[in-house]
Design a protein around this motif. Structure first.
Motif, PDB file in Angstrom:
ATOM      1  N   GLY A  33      40.410  43.348  29.735  1.00  0.00           N
ATOM      2  CA  GLY A  33      39.379  43.257  30.638  1.00  0.00           C
ATOM      3  C   GLY A  33      39.190  42.069  31.313  1.00  0.00           C
ATOM      4  O   GLY A  33      39.672  41.306  31.007  1.00  0.00           O
ATOM      5  N   GLU A  34      38.196  41.910  32.369  1.00  0.00           N
ATOM      6  CA  GLU A  34      37.596  41.027  32.944  1.00  0.00           C
ATOM      7  C   GLU A  34      36.206  40.245  32.320  1.00  0.00           C
ATOM      8  O   GLU A  34      35.413  41.040  32.518  1.00  0.00           O
ATOM      9  CB  GLU A  34      37.705  40.871  34.424  1.00  0.00           C
ATOM     10  N   HIS A  35      36.395  39.005  31.809  1.00  0.00           N
ATOM     11  CA  HIS A  35      35.334  38.421  31.682  1.00  0.00           C
ATOM     12  C   HIS A  35      35.188  36.850  31.988  1.00  0.00           C
ATOM     13  O   HIS A  35      36.371  36.317  31.828  1.00  0.00           O
ATOM     14  CB  HIS A  35      35.006  38.443  29.928  1.00  0.00           C
ATOM     15  N   ILE A  36      34.042  36.508  32.551  1.00  0.00           N
ATOM     16  CA  ILE A  36      34.089  35.126  33.187  1.00  0.00           C
ATOM     17  C   ILE A  36      35.141  34.705  34.003  1.00  0.00           C
ATOM     18  O   ILE A  36      35.878  33.738  34.007  1.00  0.00           O
ATOM     19  CB  ILE A  36      34.023  33.992  31.958  1.00  0.00           C
ATOM     20  N   ALA A  37      35.576  35.821  34.930  1.00  0.00           N
ATOM     21  CA  ALA A  37      36.613  35.542  35.887  1.00  0.00           C
ATOM     22  C   ALA A  37      38.106  35.415  35.089  1.00  0.00           C
ATOM     23  O   ALA A  37      38.999  34.837  35.644  1.00  0.00           O
ATOM     24  CB  ALA A  37      36.439  34.541  36.925  1.00  0.00           C
ATOM     25  N   TRP A  38      38.146  36.017  34.009  1.00  0.00           N
ATOM     26  CA  TRP A  38      39.525  35.600  33.284  1.00  0.00           C
ATOM     27  C   TRP A  38      39.787  36.922  32.848  1.00  0.00           C
ATOM     28  O   TRP A  38      39.352  37.662  31.929  1.00  0.00           O
ATOM     29  CB  TRP A  38      39.130  34.965  32.198  1.00  0.00           C
ATOM     30  N   TYR A  39      40.981  37.485  33.410  1.00  0.00           N
ATOM     31  CA  TYR A  39      41.408  38.902  32.977  1.00  0.00           C
ATOM     32  C   TYR A  39      42.388  38.734  31.728  1.00  0.00           C
ATOM     33  O   TYR A  39      43.531  38.006  31.866  1.00  0.00           O
ATOM     34  CB  TYR A  39      42.243  39.603  33.936  1.00  0.00           C
TER      35      TYR A  39
END
Length: 263
Positions: free
Chosen positions: A184-190
């Motif tokens: 998933g994507e979190h803090i613009a990090w996939y």
């Protein structure tokens, strides 16, 4: 082996009198980002509860004469979440009515820190019910070749036993949630992250995902409303055209000396 015994009659130090960290920097970004994601999700899932605390890279003191243990993340249930403006400096067991964290989490890094040996033994001796190890390097050659991505151990008769993983999730009944992983994507990090899941295996969404879903739903509703408006407008235009054609036909019939009403 940890030592949980100490004199009950002595004056015990407060959190202010104890070091709030072992001053050991985290080995990589994931050791902060993964527990903080789990914390932010819990803050939403349990927004109406004040009986839990999730610590990130915080010292846990179990004996005033022993150094603290510092998990990457831990969850305690049955303690106050709100402890004032300053919050907790560390988790001091004797200041928390001796409520042991129910879950400890370690994220394995490049510089291996005995998560499967020493730390497992320490949490087992402490009596932490669940011990979770997330290993982003599982499957590689060497020490991690046969390790699962997520291993969750439960304390049974004083010993940790590895729990089965189903669909990359492990159900924790005493917590009422499942711990699992997916991309998933979190803090613009996939990448792959740890998440909480409900009893049906549905993942709890992050605040950004909820916002994106709400925007998508709003856009869909606007699209449907616009389509309905255009359809209504088109129907009204067709009706007007039909009425105008009928009116012109009646006028032509009158010009021909024919009364349309007598037809």
């Amino acid at each position: 082996m940890v030592n949980l015994t100490y004199s009950k009659n002595r004056i015990l130090p407060t959190a202010e009198e104890l070091p709030s960290s072992d001053e050991t920097p985290v080995d990589n970004q994931l050791q902060n980002d993964i527990p903080n994601l789990l914390l932010s999700l819990l803050a939403d899932i349990w927004a109406d509860r004040d009986d839990w605390y999730f610590g990130v890279d915080m010292a846990v003191y179990y004996n005033p004469d022993e150094p603290a243990i510092v998990p990457d993340g831990f969850l305690a249930i049955g303690v106050k979440h709100d402890t004032g403006e300053r919050g907790r400096l560390s988790y001091v067991l004797w200041a928390e009515e001796n409520i042991m964290p129910i879950l400890s989490l370690e994220v394995v890094s490049e510089r291996y820190n005995s998560e499967y040996e020493d730390k497992l033994a320490d949490y087992q001796a402490l009596g932490v019910l669940y011990y979770a190890i997330y290993n982003p390097f599982s499957g590689r050659r060497g020490r991690f070749k046969h390790r699962q991505r997520l291993e969750v151990y439960r304390l049974i008769a004083g010993k940790y036993e590895l729990l089965p993983t189903e669909n990359h999730q492990v159900w924790l009944p005493e917590i009422g949630l499942a711990l699992g992983y997916e991309k998933g994507e979190h803090i613009a990090w996939y990448r792959e992250w740890l998440y909480w899941y409900d009893p049906s295996g549905n993942r709890y969404l992050t605040a950004n995902e909820k916002l994106a879903n709400a925007e998508a739903i709003a856009n869909q509703e606007r699209l449907i409303a616009n389509q309905e408006r255009l359809a209504k407008q088109k129907a009204e235009e067709l009706q007007l055209q039909t009425e105008q054609k009928a009116q012109r036909l009646m006028e032509k019939l009158r010009e021909m000396g024919i009364n349309p009403e007598e037809m």
